[in-house]
Design a protein around this motif. Structure first.
Motif, PDB file in Angstrom:
ATOM      1  N   ASP A  41       0.711  -1.334  -0.194  1.00 51.64           N
ATOM      2  CA  ASP A  41       0.194   0.067  -0.206  1.00 51.64           C
ATOM      3  C   ASP A  41       0.837   1.135   0.112  1.00 51.64           C
ATOM      4  N   ALA A  42       0.285   2.482   0.403  1.00 53.88           N
ATOM      5  CA  ALA A  42       0.884   3.750   0.143  1.00 53.88           C
ATOM      6  C   ALA A  42       1.884   3.892   1.453  1.00 53.88           C
TER       7      ALA A  42
ATOM      8  N   GLY B  53       5.003   1.086  -2.779  1.00 53.29           N
ATOM      9  CA  GLY B  53       3.703   1.595  -3.264  1.00 53.29           C
ATOM     10  C   GLY B  53       3.718   1.826  -4.776  1.00 53.29           C
TER      11      GLY B  53
ATOM     12  N   ASP C 111      -1.992   2.389  -5.398  1.00 55.25           N
ATOM     13  CA  ASP C 111      -1.900   2.386  -3.931  1.00 55.25           C
ATOM     14  C   ASP C 111      -2.058   3.860  -3.477  1.00 55.25           C
ATOM     15  N   PHE C 112      -1.678   4.840  -4.378  1.00 50.53           N
ATOM     16  CA  PHE C 112      -1.928   6.219  -4.143  1.00 50.53           C
ATOM     17  C   PHE C 112      -2.065   6.972  -5.401  1.00 50.53           C
TER      18      PHE C 112
END
Length: 306
Positions: free
Chosen positions: A14-15, A48, A53-54
């Motif tokens: 993830d981020a 990420g 993810d972002f």
């Protein structure tokens, strides 16, 4: 005889760089405990994945990413373990970063970096990877324990020329990192609609990545007689679990979707594996696109007559 034990690692990328780093270091220790010589992580595992993810790299904490990368390098040295680590590599000025794999040896040294060559997106770089990353321009080949290894990233799988390029260089193991996860319910629904609900039951997956990526890895392994490690992000929804393909195209291990895990596989380059293409592969790569010996015969040349 050359043998190599590979840890194919997945976790919910993830981020949060620090969270990703904790997953990586935990799995490195587990890989070592399981006898691995090299640990292989998904695309963008540490950084990420921008656009998924972002949103983008505005405000991205490059200092934290470098600090965490150095932590991984130090642990690789402590464990005496090779690491292939998905991340992002910053460039100068207004240039977008590379989507990269850092190759770290068992002394903790950064020995090479692969930059994703085929980034998805339109030619104007407004969509997909090209909206966030600069494509790379070089192959990466290195040797671990007598096994000649190479690296690729995700969308590279759509271009069989890359596998042929590596086969020409004597590669025996391709470490092909993926990020086919973190899909929202809306995106999953759109993909399934595009595929067609009427044909989903006929396929082994229910997304384009779930259908095409494992199938292509099977085909590339068998066509090129190379072993392939395929880690993926397990962030929900993940399209498939990490898996490993033997050089004869047989999958020898697979992790469940949406769960962290480490898959241990052994490459044995002397194993007597089936390879129906071995007599003709080099010839085909040289542009001779038939087996055996052709003949000049009028009945062969007259192609519109019975």
């Amino acid at each position: 005889m050359a043998q190599l034990t590979v840890a194919t690692c997945q976790f919910p990328v993830d981020a949060r760089i620090d969270s990703n780093c904790r997953h990586v270091t935990r799995q490195l220790r587990h890989a070592k405990e399981q006898g691995a010589d090299i640990a292989h992580f998904p695309e963008a595992a540490l950084s990420g994945y921008a656009g998924v993810d972002f949103a983008d790299h505005r405000g991205f904490d490059w200092e934290l990413l470098e600090s965490c990368t150095r932590r991984v390098m130090e642990l690789a040295a402590e464990l005496r373990l090779w690491v292939v680590l998905g991340s992002a590599h910053p460039l100068t000025g207004d240039h977008k970063p590379h989507n990269s794999l850092y190759v770290i040896d068992d002394s903790g040294s950064l020995v090479d970096r692969y930059d994703k060559r085929f980034c998805s997106g339109d030619p104007e770089a407004r969509t997909g990877d090209l909206a966030h990353y600069t494509p790379g321009d070089h192959p990466v080949v290195f040797t671990v324990g007598g096994v000649r290894c190479a690296t690729l990233i995700c969308y590279d799988f759509r271009f069989p020329e890359l596998y042929r390029e590596y086969k020409r260089q004597g590669v025996q193991l391709v470490l092909h990192s993926f990020h086919a996860g973190h899909m929202s319910p809306a995106k999953l629904a759109a993909i399934r609609e595009a595929i067609g609900e009427d044909v989903l039951r006929l396929n082994t997956g229910d997304t384009y990545p779930g259908i095409t990526m494992p199938a292509t890895m099977t085909a590339e392994a068998a066509a090129n007689h190379v072993w392939i490690s395929c880690p993926n992000s397990s962030a929900r929804e993940s399209c498939w679990g990490a898996f490993f393909v033997r050089a004869d195209g047989v999958t020898t291990g697979r992790l469940p979707r949406n769960r962290s895990g480490v898959l241990i596989s052994t490459v044995d380059t002397e194993a007597p594996l089936y390879d129906s293409t071995r007599h003709w592969r080099a010839r085909a790569m040289d542009g001779v696109l038939n087996s055996g010996t052709t003949v000049r015969d009028p009945r062969s040349e007259q192609r519109t007559r019975l």
